[in-house]
Design a protein around this motif. Structure first.
Motif, PDB file in Angstrom:
ATOM      1  N   ALA A 161       0.822  -1.207   0.000  1.00 26.36           N
ATOM      2  CA  ALA A 161       0.000   0.000   0.000  1.00 26.36           C
ATOM      3  C   ALA A 161       0.857   1.259   0.000  1.00 26.36           C
ATOM      4  N   HIS A 162       1.966   1.240   0.733  1.00 28.07           N
ATOM      5  CA  HIS A 162       2.827   2.420   0.791  1.00 28.07           C
ATOM      6  C   HIS A 162       3.484   2.685  -0.551  1.00 28.07           C
ATOM      7  N   ALA A 163       3.865   1.627  -1.263  1.00 26.18           N
ATOM      8  CA  ALA A 163       4.439   1.811  -2.598  1.00 26.18           C
ATOM      9  C   ALA A 163       3.418   2.479  -3.518  1.00 26.18           C
ATOM     10  N   TRP A 164       2.167   2.065  -3.401  1.00 28.41           N
ATOM     11  CA  TRP A 164       1.101   2.698  -4.208  1.00 28.41           C
ATOM     12  C   TRP A 164       0.939   4.165  -3.819  1.00 28.41           C
ATOM     13  N   PHE A 165       0.981   4.452  -2.529  1.00 29.27           N
ATOM     14  CA  PHE A 165       0.812   5.820  -2.043  1.00 29.27           C
ATOM     15  C   PHE A 165       1.949   6.714  -2.542  1.00 29.27           C
TER      16      PHE A 165
END
Length: 272
Positions: A161-165
């Motif tokens: 999720a953090h990579a997407w963010f």
């Protein structure tokens, strides 16, 4: 932040989660990074789950409350165009392996073209099985210390999720010209897979029981890599029907002369 689902985001799909606390922690990790759509496949302890609700805090409880529950992984991803499977192990499947950053770029690029994506996470103890991984077009491998790469479920969700963010800080490019025909959904692909496998069984191609599973998964991987569009799936249904002499439902294929006006891109009418 209000936990409202956004079709441009990837859906987070937890397959067979074992502990409600881990589902709640995953929901918190999702909302930390702006993701809000949670799908659950056959949670071990049933649903709704009080421990998941207790672990979630603030707006992340809304993600838990609105989580959708499915009986199978195939039904959970049926409406998605791109499915990614997180796994700590390389499998005997011919699928491209990417990292979280590449995943994030692909999801955002696809969303710019109206494609829906989802990321599969397996049960805490054993991860995704091969049949679940076979539903995905890509494997997502999180690079970690090779001597200790164990992650709990919420940690794995947070890293993806953090990579997407983070990818939101960069402009999204859509590449060159694309077909205007909609991409095939996971459900349409599974329907094609089943049609092909049905006829391969009937012809004796998959007669060796011990090898059937790996052969089926490899065939599915080949078709996944093609990123088929709707009209291409219909065309392949037509090819299979023409070779076998019958449609998937068993009805015989009519003579080509009776369908001279059919669109050649549509394949065999009604063959799916």
């Amino acid at each position: 932040m209000e936990a409202t689902a956004d079709s441009r985001q990837p859906a987070i799909v937890l397959v067979g989660p074992q502990l409600g606390e881990n589902v709640g922690a995953a929901a918190r990790a999702m909302l930390n990074c702006g993701l809000t759509e949670l799908r659950l496949v056959a949670p071990r302890d049933g649903w709704p789950n009080e421990r998941a609700q207790a672990m979630a805090t603030g707006s992340s409880r809304e993600i838990v409350d609105r989580a959708t529950v499915f009986g199978s992984t195939a039904s959970a991803v049926a409406d998605l165009h791109r499915v990614y499977a997180t796994t700590a192990r390389r499998r005997d499947l011919l699928k491209p392996a990417i990292g979280p950053r590449e995943l994030a770029a692909e999801v955002r690029e696809g969303a710019a073209r109206g494609l829906r994506s989802g990321v599969l996470f397996g049960p805490e103890r054993a991860g995704l099985d091969n049949d679940d991984v076979a539903l995905a077009s890509h494997i997502v491998h999180i690079p970690l210390n090779p001597t200790y790469s164990s992650l709990n479920l919420a940690q794995a969700v947070l890293l993806v999720a953090h990579a997407w963010f983070e990818a939101g800080d960069h402009p999204v490019t859509t590449g060159g010209p694309r077909s205007t025909t909609p991409p095939a959904t996971a459900a349409e692909l599974v329907n094609l897979f089943e049609h092909l496998e049905q006829e391969l069984d009937a012809s004796g191609f998959l007669r060796v029981v011990e090898k059937r599973g790996i052969m089926v998964r490899n065939l599915r991987s080949i078709l996944h890599r093609a990123e088929l569009r709707e009209h291409e799936v219909r065309a392949l249904h037509g090819v299979v029907s023409s070779l076998s002499g019958r449609r998937k439902d068993g009805r015989p294929v009519g003579r080509p002369a009776h369908r001279a006006e059919a669109n050649p891109e549509d394949g065999e009418p009604g063959s799916g």
